[in-house]
Each structure stands twice: as structure tokens, then as C-alpha cells.
Scaffold this motif. Structure first.
Motif, PDB file in Angstrom:
ATOM      1  N   GLN A   1     -44.217   7.051  24.979  1.00 21.40           N
ATOM      2  CA  GLN A   1     -44.881   7.997  23.672  1.00 21.40           C
ATOM      3  C   GLN A   1     -42.876   7.729  22.671  1.00 21.40           C
ATOM      4  OE1 GLN A   1     -45.799   9.200  26.269  1.00 21.40           O
ATOM      5  NE2 GLN A   1     -48.053  10.521  25.432  1.00 21.40           N
ATOM      6  N   VAL A   2     -41.749   7.646  23.201  1.00 20.15           N
ATOM      7  CA  VAL A   2     -40.579   7.560  23.391  1.00 20.15           C
ATOM      8  C   VAL A   2     -40.364   5.767  22.550  1.00 20.15           C
ATOM      9  CG1 VAL A   2     -38.460   7.240  23.460  1.00 20.15           C
ATOM     10  CG2 VAL A   2     -40.001   8.621  25.058  1.00 20.15           C
ATOM     11  N   ALA A   3     -41.164   4.972  23.217  1.00 20.28           N
ATOM     12  CA  ALA A   3     -40.865   3.937  22.548  1.00 20.28           C
ATOM     13  C   ALA A   3     -42.024   3.901  21.943  1.00 20.28           C
ATOM     14  CB  ALA A   3     -41.519   3.191  23.409  1.00 20.28           C
ATOM     15  N   TRP A   4     -43.039   4.509  21.385  1.00 13.34           N
ATOM     16  CA  TRP A   4     -43.606   4.135  20.017  1.00 13.34           C
ATOM     17  C   TRP A   4     -43.500   5.243  19.024  1.00 13.34           C
ATOM     18  CZ3 TRP A   4     -45.748   7.465  16.813  1.00 13.34           C
ATOM     19  CH2 TRP A   4     -46.812   7.332  15.843  1.00 13.34           C
ATOM     20  N   CYS A   5     -42.939   6.377  19.311  1.00 17.04           N
ATOM     21  CA  CYS A   5     -41.892   6.832  18.485  1.00 17.04           C
ATOM     22  C   CYS A   5     -40.430   6.352  17.415  1.00 17.04           C
ATOM     23  CB  CYS A   5     -41.320   8.575  18.648  1.00 17.04           C
ATOM     24  SG  CYS A   5     -42.792   9.996  19.195  1.00 17.04           S
ATOM     25  N   ASN A   6     -40.475   5.569  18.755  1.00 17.44           N
ATOM     26  CA  ASN A   6     -38.801   4.697  17.547  1.00 17.44           C
ATOM     27  C   ASN A   6     -39.079   3.658  17.128  1.00 17.44           C
ATOM     28  OD1 ASN A   6     -36.156   3.892  17.891  1.00 17.44           O
ATOM     29  ND2 ASN A   6     -36.972   2.106  18.389  1.00 17.44           N
TER      30      ASN A   6
ATOM     31  N   TRP B   1     -41.103   4.769  13.891  1.00 16.74           N
ATOM     32  CA  TRP B   1     -40.092   6.207  12.516  1.00 16.74           C
ATOM     33  C   TRP B   1     -39.840   4.247  11.768  1.00 16.74           C
ATOM     34  CZ3 TRP B   1     -35.187   4.357  11.617  1.00 16.74           C
ATOM     35  CH2 TRP B   1     -34.688   5.376  10.031  1.00 16.74           C
ATOM     36  N   TRP B   2     -39.641   3.259  12.489  1.00 14.32           N
ATOM     37  CA  TRP B   2     -39.054   1.691  11.306  1.00 14.32           C
ATOM     38  C   TRP B   2     -40.142   2.267  10.656  1.00 14.32           C
ATOM     39  CZ3 TRP B   2     -35.268   0.301  10.187  1.00 14.32           C
ATOM     40  CH2 TRP B   2     -33.411   0.274  10.460  1.00 14.32           C
ATOM     41  N   GLN B   3     -41.774   2.256  11.361  1.00  8.89           N
ATOM     42  CA  GLN B   3     -43.208   1.428  10.005  1.00  8.89           C
ATOM     43  C   GLN B   3     -42.944   2.918   8.813  1.00  8.89           C
ATOM     44  OE1 GLN B   3     -45.017  -1.293  10.628  1.00  8.89           O
ATOM     45  NE2 GLN B   3     -46.139  -0.360   9.271  1.00  8.89           N
ATOM     46  N   TRP B   4     -42.512   3.988   9.572  1.00  4.79           N
ATOM     47  CA  TRP B   4     -43.133   4.765   7.999  1.00  4.79           C
ATOM     48  C   TRP B   4     -41.847   5.759   7.763  1.00  4.79           C
ATOM     49  CZ3 TRP B   4     -46.798   4.941  12.667  1.00  4.79           C
ATOM     50  CH2 TRP B   4     -47.700   4.438  12.660  1.00  4.79           C
ATOM     51  N   GLY B   5     -40.669   6.435   8.786  1.00  6.46           N
ATOM     52  CA  GLY B   5     -39.634   6.763   8.785  1.00  6.46           C
ATOM     53  C   GLY B   5     -39.169   6.998   7.849  1.00  6.46           C
TER      54      GLY B   5
ATOM     55  N   ARG C   1     -36.278  14.953  13.387  1.00  9.72           N
ATOM     56  CA  ARG C   1     -36.713  15.485  12.322  1.00  9.72           C
ATOM     57  C   ARG C   1     -38.071  14.962  11.916  1.00  9.72           C
ATOM     58  NH1 ARG C   1     -35.242  16.839   6.665  1.00  9.72           N
ATOM     59  NH2 ARG C   1     -36.366  15.166   5.434  1.00  9.72           N
ATOM     60  N   TRP C   2     -38.299  13.263  11.629  1.00 14.23           N
ATOM     61  CA  TRP C   2     -39.798  12.790  11.925  1.00 14.23           C
ATOM     62  C   TRP C   2     -40.479  13.198  12.791  1.00 14.23           C
ATOM     63  CZ3 TRP C   2     -42.050   8.384  13.778  1.00 14.23           C
ATOM     64  CH2 TRP C   2     -43.384   8.533  13.238  1.00 14.23           C
TER      65      TRP C   2
ATOM     66  N   GLY D   1     -35.448  -7.578  18.131  1.00 13.75           N
ATOM     67  CA  GLY D   1     -35.755  -6.090  18.869  1.00 13.75           C
ATOM     68  C   GLY D   1     -35.680  -5.015  17.547  1.00 13.75           C
ATOM     69  N   THR D   2     -36.329  -3.949  18.039  1.00 10.70           N
ATOM     70  CA  THR D   2     -36.474  -2.920  16.650  1.00 10.70           C
ATOM     71  C   THR D   2     -35.045  -2.591  17.406  1.00 10.70           C
ATOM     72  OG1 THR D   2     -38.777  -2.905  16.556  1.00 10.70           O
ATOM     73  CG2 THR D   2     -37.685  -1.298  15.652  1.00 10.70           C
ATOM     74  N   PRO D   3     -33.813  -1.920  15.935  1.00 12.50           N
ATOM     75  CA  PRO D   3     -32.970  -0.876  16.333  1.00 12.50           C
ATOM     76  C   PRO D   3     -33.452   0.354  17.065  1.00 12.50           C
ATOM     77  CG  PRO D   3     -33.114  -1.818  14.402  1.00 12.50           C
ATOM     78  CD  PRO D   3     -34.673  -1.966  14.843  1.00 12.50           C
ATOM     79  N   TRP D   4     -33.053   0.839  18.302  1.00  7.22           N
ATOM     80  CA  TRP D   4     -32.826   2.582  18.683  1.00  7.22           C
ATOM     81  C   TRP D   4     -32.478   2.796  18.062  1.00  7.22           C
ATOM     82  CZ3 TRP D   4     -37.031   2.497  21.734  1.00  7.22           C
ATOM     83  CH2 TRP D   4     -36.862   4.187  23.134  1.00  7.22           C
ATOM     84  N   VAL D   5     -32.880   4.350  17.408  1.00  2.84           N
ATOM     85  CA  VAL D   5     -32.965   5.371  16.882  1.00  2.84           C
ATOM     86  C   VAL D   5     -32.307   7.253  16.931  1.00  2.84           C
ATOM     87  CG1 VAL D   5     -32.454   4.311  14.189  1.00  2.84           C
ATOM     88  CG2 VAL D   5     -34.484   4.836  15.189  1.00  2.84           C
ATOM     89  N   LEU D   6     -33.219   6.566  18.046  1.00  2.00           N
ATOM     90  CA  LEU D   6     -33.491   7.998  18.667  1.00  2.00           C
ATOM     91  C   LEU D   6     -32.740   8.082  20.351  1.00  2.00           C
ATOM     92  CD1 LEU D   6     -37.682   7.724  19.751  1.00  2.00           C
ATOM     93  CD2 LEU D   6     -36.347   8.349  17.662  1.00  2.00           C
ATOM     94  N   ASP D   7     -31.778   9.741  19.512  1.00  2.00           N
ATOM     95  CA  ASP D   7     -30.565   9.793  20.370  1.00  2.00           C
ATOM     96  C   ASP D   7     -31.095  10.251  22.229  1.00  2.00           C
ATOM     97  OD1 ASP D   7     -31.458  12.712  20.236  1.00  2.00           O
ATOM     98  OD2 ASP D   7     -29.852  12.271  18.308  1.00  2.00           O
ATOM     99  N   ALA D   8     -30.357  10.517  22.903  1.00  2.00           N
ATOM    100  CA  ALA D   8     -31.103  11.422  24.663  1.00  2.00           C
ATOM    101  C   ALA D   8     -30.961  12.789  24.180  1.00  2.00           C
ATOM    102  CB  ALA D   8     -29.748  11.834  25.214  1.00  2.00           C
ATOM    103  N   ASP D   9     -31.268  13.585  23.221  1.00  2.00           N
ATOM    104  CA  ASP D   9     -31.992  14.485  23.146  1.00  2.00           C
ATOM    105  C   ASP D   9     -33.274  14.921  22.426  1.00  2.00           C
ATOM    106  OD1 ASP D   9     -29.601  16.238  23.669  1.00  2.00           O
ATOM    107  OD2 ASP D   9     -28.974  16.451  22.121  1.00  2.00           O
ATOM    108  N   THR D  10     -33.214  13.729  21.310  1.00  2.00           N
ATOM    109  CA  THR D  10     -34.827  13.351  20.846  1.00  2.00           C
ATOM    110  C   THR D  10     -35.712  12.859  21.992  1.00  2.00           C
ATOM    111  OG1 THR D  10     -33.541  13.149  18.592  1.00  2.00           O
ATOM    112  CG2 THR D  10     -36.050  12.335  19.509  1.00  2.00           C
ATOM    113  N   CYS D  11     -35.214  11.746  22.573  1.00  2.00           N
ATOM    114  CA  CYS D  11     -35.613  11.437  23.541  1.00  2.00           C
ATOM    115  C   CYS D  11     -36.155  12.305  25.327  1.00  2.00           C
ATOM    116  CB  CYS D  11     -35.066  10.104  24.647  1.00  2.00           C
ATOM    117  SG  CYS D  11     -34.899   8.465  23.816  1.00  2.00           S
TER     118      CYS D  11
END
Length: 286
Positions: free
Chosen positions: A17-22, A25-29, A38-39, A133-143
Motif C-alpha cells: 500500500q505504501v508504494a501504491w499511495c506514492n 498521489w502522482w496520478q491524482w492527488g 492529507r490525500w 523513477g517517480t519522486p518519493w513524497v511520503l514522509d516517515a509518519d505517513t508510511c
């Protein structure tokens, strides 16, 4: 499905799920200007893959749901499941590199909304990037929150996999440990100022793509001129002219040379609905 009078088998690919969310987010958020944290909170109910599988199992007319872990080559894996040879084609929807995505963010008319994704397919077809590669935008707390809130669903998901996939998922920390993502460099979600090195790399890739597309265009134009010089009434000549004209329009339009790009909606990563005796691709991949 009941109206079609067929039984269907669904093939559903899942990934952590973590990789999917990152990626999602680039696809929609990103194109709604919603911060990743928030997304992700708004998407948490959507990433319980076990519930997705159960939902498909309850669809009238679905006789079986195959759950697969997302492999490096989804087309080859899917064809192997069907007992068919995989086509020798390149990926048509590769992840775009940071240089391109940041240009989209700085020039929003290129990617105004989540639905304006047709340009990504055009760029993916013609621009070649090494090590993109897609930029990683999820911080540690979100992961950590994603891993924690997905834990129960992932335990259920294990029971829906075949033995080999179950073992691989159980041993893969990407599904179970926030620490797995600790080494990733988190980048800001807002676009930074243009980077000279990235811009130079992007310009070189664009010039190379323009040369290759122009070469194809010139060849197609030459073929049309030959056909125009031939007798015009022969049925084969008329059908070939129509075919080549369509190819020329496709090449020119795909390169954005002669007509405005059309918006097309895309969804996450991929999922296939198999209807005997045919194959129907749906829009979602998890």
C-alpha cells in the motif's frame, strides 16, 4: 455479466500500500494540489486489498478471483496465467521521471486535472529516460500510518493468495514494516524551481524523440506520395491510402504536431477481467 450469459474470472494484481499511495498521489492527488499526507488519509479505506478481493468475489457472474502480487512484467505474468505467449512489446505506460513531473507542476496547463493524463502516454512512448523513477513524497509518519492501518487487511490478503505468493508476501518487509521505507529520500510535494541539469537532460530526450518521430513521419508521407502517383481507382490502392493516412494522423497526433492532445482517463496500476472466451481489460490495478 449475467446479461452476457458468461462466467468471468477476475485477475487482480496487488502491491504494498505504501508504494501504491506514492504512485497514486502522482496520478491524482498532485493534480488536485492536495498534500500527500492529507490525500493518503482520504484514501486509507480504499487500500484494503482484501476487501477489494471480497467485493469482486461477490459480483454476480464472477466464478473465480485470481489474486497476484504485482510482478516486474505484468503483461508477461498475465499471459503466463492464460497459457499464452507474451507479446514482444515495450511498456506503454512507464513511470515518468521527476524532471517531467515537475515541469507538469510548474506548467499546469500541461496537466490541469487528474483526467488530463493522455500527455503522459505520449511522452512515455517517445521520450526515453535511463534510471527514471517517480519522486518519493511520503514522509516517515505517513508510511508508518499506512503500514499500521493496512496490517489487518494484509493478514486477510495472505489467505487469499496461492502458497508461493503467500510466502513471498509474508517475507517481504514492504508489506509489514515502515522501517523498510526509512532510507528513501523524501522530496517536497510542491514544485521546486527549475533545475538546469534536469532541464538539459529533458531537452536532450525531447530532441531525440522529435528526430525519431519526424523520421517516421517522413517515411509515412513518402509512402502516401507513392500511392497518390498510382492509379486511383484500384480498390487495394484506395484501402492502403486510407490506412496510411490513418497511420500518419496517429503519428502526428501522438507527437502533438498537428492536433491538440485529447484528455484520457487512466486508473491505478491494473486489473484484468477475463470473460470466456475473450479478454476484457478494466481500468483499475491495485
Amino acid at each position: 455479466l449475467e446479461q452476457l450469459g458468461v462466467d468471468a474470472e477476475v485477475v487482480l494484481y496487488v502491491r504494498p500500500q505504501v508504494a501504491w499511495c506514492n504512485s497514486a498521489w502522482w496520478q491524482w492527488g498532485a493534480w488536485k494540489d492536495v498534500p500527500p499526507q492529507r490525500w493518503v488519509r482520504n484514501q486509507q479505506q480504499r487500500v484494503g486489498w482484501a476487501d477489494v478481493v471480497k467485493g469482486w468475489q461477490q459480483v454476480p457472474g464472477v466464478s473465480k478471483v485470481h489474486v497476484r502480487l504485482l510482478p516486474p512484467d505484468i503483461v508477461a505474468d498475465f499471459c503466463a496465467l492464460l497459457g499464452a505467449a507474451a507479446p514482444a512489446t515495450a511498456a506503454i505506460n512507464p513511470s515518468l521521471p521527476e524532471a517531467v513531473l515537475r515541469v507538469f507542476q510548474r506548467h499546469r496547463w500541461l496537466r490541469a486535472t487528474p483526467d488530463d493524463s493522455a500527455i503522459e502516454f505520449t511522452i512515455g512512448r517517445h521520450l526515453h529516460f535511463e534510471g527514471a523513477g517517480t519522486p518519493w513524497v511520503l514522509d516517515a509518519d505517513t508510511c508508518a500510518r499506512i503500514v499500521h492501518e493496512s496490517h489487518g487487511s494484509n493478514l486477510e490478503l495472505l489467505e487469499l493468495l496461492d502458497d508461493e505468493s503467500r510466502a513471498r508476501m509474508r517475507d517481504d518487509p514492504a508489506w509489514w514494516s515502515a522501517q523498510f521505507y526509512a532510507g528513501r529520500g523524501v522530496q517536497g510535494w510542491k514544485p521546486p524551481p527549475a533545475n538546469a541539469a534536469q532541464s538539459d537532460q529533458l531537452a536532450a530526450a525531447a530532441l531525440d524523440a522529435l528526430f525519431r518521430v519526424d523520421t517516421q513521419l517522413l517515411k509515412a508521407q513518402a509512402r502516401i506520395r507513392k500511392l497518390e502517383a498510382a492509379p486511383q481507382t484500384h480498390p487495394w490502392i484506395m484501402s492502403m491510402r486510407s490506412l496510411l493516412a490513418g497511420m500518419l494522423e496517429s503519428i502526428a497526433g501522438g507527437a502533438g504536431l498537428f492536433r491538440p492532445r485529447a484528455a484520457a482517463r487512466t486508473e491505478h496500476a491494473g486489473e484484468w477481467l477475463v470473460l470466456s472466451p475473450g479478454l476484457i481489460p478494466t481500468t483499475d490495478i491495485y
